[in-house]
Design a protein around this motif. Sequence first.
Motif, PDB file in Angstrom:
ATOM      1  N   TYR A  23       5.089  27.730 -27.878  1.00 21.36           N
ATOM      2  CA  TYR A  23       4.671  26.527 -27.156  1.00 21.36           C
ATOM      3  C   TYR A  23       5.875  25.611 -27.029  1.00 21.36           C
ATOM      4  CZ  TYR A  23       0.035  28.267 -28.085  1.00 21.36           C
ATOM      5  OH  TYR A  23      -1.079  29.065 -28.130  1.00 21.36           O
TER       6      TYR A  23
ATOM      7  N   ARG B 199       6.444  24.526 -19.395  1.00 18.74           N
ATOM      8  CA  ARG B 199       5.615  25.696 -19.651  1.00 18.74           C
ATOM      9  C   ARG B 199       6.501  26.826 -20.146  1.00 18.74           C
ATOM     10  NH1 ARG B 199       3.763  27.807 -15.021  1.00 18.74           N
ATOM     11  NH2 ARG B 199       5.089  26.424 -13.837  1.00 18.74           N
TER      12      ARG B 199
ATOM     13  N   TYR C 220       7.170  30.830 -20.768  1.00 23.00           N
ATOM     14  CA  TYR C 220       6.769  32.088 -20.161  1.00 23.00           C
ATOM     15  C   TYR C 220       7.644  33.222 -20.673  1.00 23.00           C
ATOM     16  CZ  TYR C 220      10.522  30.657 -17.015  1.00 23.00           C
ATOM     17  OH  TYR C 220      11.724  30.229 -16.506  1.00 23.00           O
TER      18      TYR C 220
ATOM     19  N   LEU D  74       2.124  33.328 -20.335  1.00 22.58           N
ATOM     20  CA  LEU D  74       2.470  31.910 -20.257  1.00 22.58           C
ATOM     21  C   LEU D  74       1.695  31.120 -21.293  1.00 22.58           C
ATOM     22  CD1 LEU D  74       2.963  33.005 -17.215  1.00 22.58           C
ATOM     23  CD2 LEU D  74       2.864  30.612 -16.615  1.00 22.58           C
TER      24      LEU D  74
ATOM     25  N   TRP E 222       0.605  26.958 -22.313  1.00 29.15           N
ATOM     26  CA  TRP E 222       0.416  25.646 -21.713  1.00 29.15           C
ATOM     27  C   TRP E 222      -0.035  24.675 -22.794  1.00 29.15           C
ATOM     28  CZ3 TRP E 222       0.047  26.014 -16.112  1.00 29.15           C
ATOM     29  CH2 TRP E 222      -0.043  27.312 -15.632  1.00 29.15           C
TER      30      TRP E 222
ATOM     31  N   GLN F 229       0.248  20.163 -19.250  1.00 30.84           N
ATOM     32  CA  GLN F 229       1.186  20.936 -18.445  1.00 30.84           C
ATOM     33  C   GLN F 229       0.482  21.586 -17.265  1.00 30.84           C
ATOM     34  OE1 GLN F 229       3.089  23.571 -21.308  1.00 30.84           O
ATOM     35  NE2 GLN F 229       4.778  22.123 -21.558  1.00 30.84           N
TER      36      GLN F 229
ATOM     37  N   THR G 117       1.284  23.400 -12.938  1.00 31.11           N
ATOM     38  CA  THR G 117       2.212  24.050 -12.019  1.00 31.11           C
ATOM     39  C   THR G 117       2.585  23.204 -10.816  1.00 31.11           C
ATOM     40  OG1 THR G 117       0.389  24.992 -10.751  1.00 31.11           O
ATOM     41  CG2 THR G 117       1.282  26.331 -12.564  1.00 31.11           C
TER      42      THR G 117
END
Length: 174
Positions: free
Chosen positions: A53, A58, A60, A74, A76, A80, A82
């Motif tokens: 985390y 974010r 990934y 991913l 989050w 958070q 996109t």
Amino acid sequence: MNSDSDLQIAGDILAVQHLLQPAKEHPNTVAEFAGLARSIAADRARWAPLVEYDATTRWYHRLGTGPGYEVWLLSWVPGQGTGSHDHGRSSGVLTVLEGELTERTERGARTLGGGALRVFAPGHVHEIVNDSLEPAVSLHIYYPGLTDMPMHPTRTAPGVVHSSGPTTLSAVSA
């Protein structure tokens, strides 16, 4: 009247290896990509130790690749997201592994709980956000592999549709 069953006549098809369909090494259809996502989701030992985390962005990790596709893990933290975007010429499968994410489109918003799965076609514009108070983890499969993620102005509707069941399998709808 014949008392022989199909099994007595043909034998157990599962015991005759040459009659079985070989397991596909890589998916080719939407259903097979969804199946791949489900099988990875079920194999917690494969992905859980990799999750990290990051409070600033974010996180990934590319979990794997196959002919023409990529699998991404991913994480989050709360808040958070996109931003509104599409995936260029790629189709995708999104599965929530832990926590809860919100998908927003111009048609509304949908809460995706653990186990929820979304399939989308090229050009599908959406925004994914962790609106909850707990971290979330998701799995994303893109075919072909993700090379473009054009951003869009936010024009999403405010309504929320809950989808915490195992599947929301629709190609373009929200």
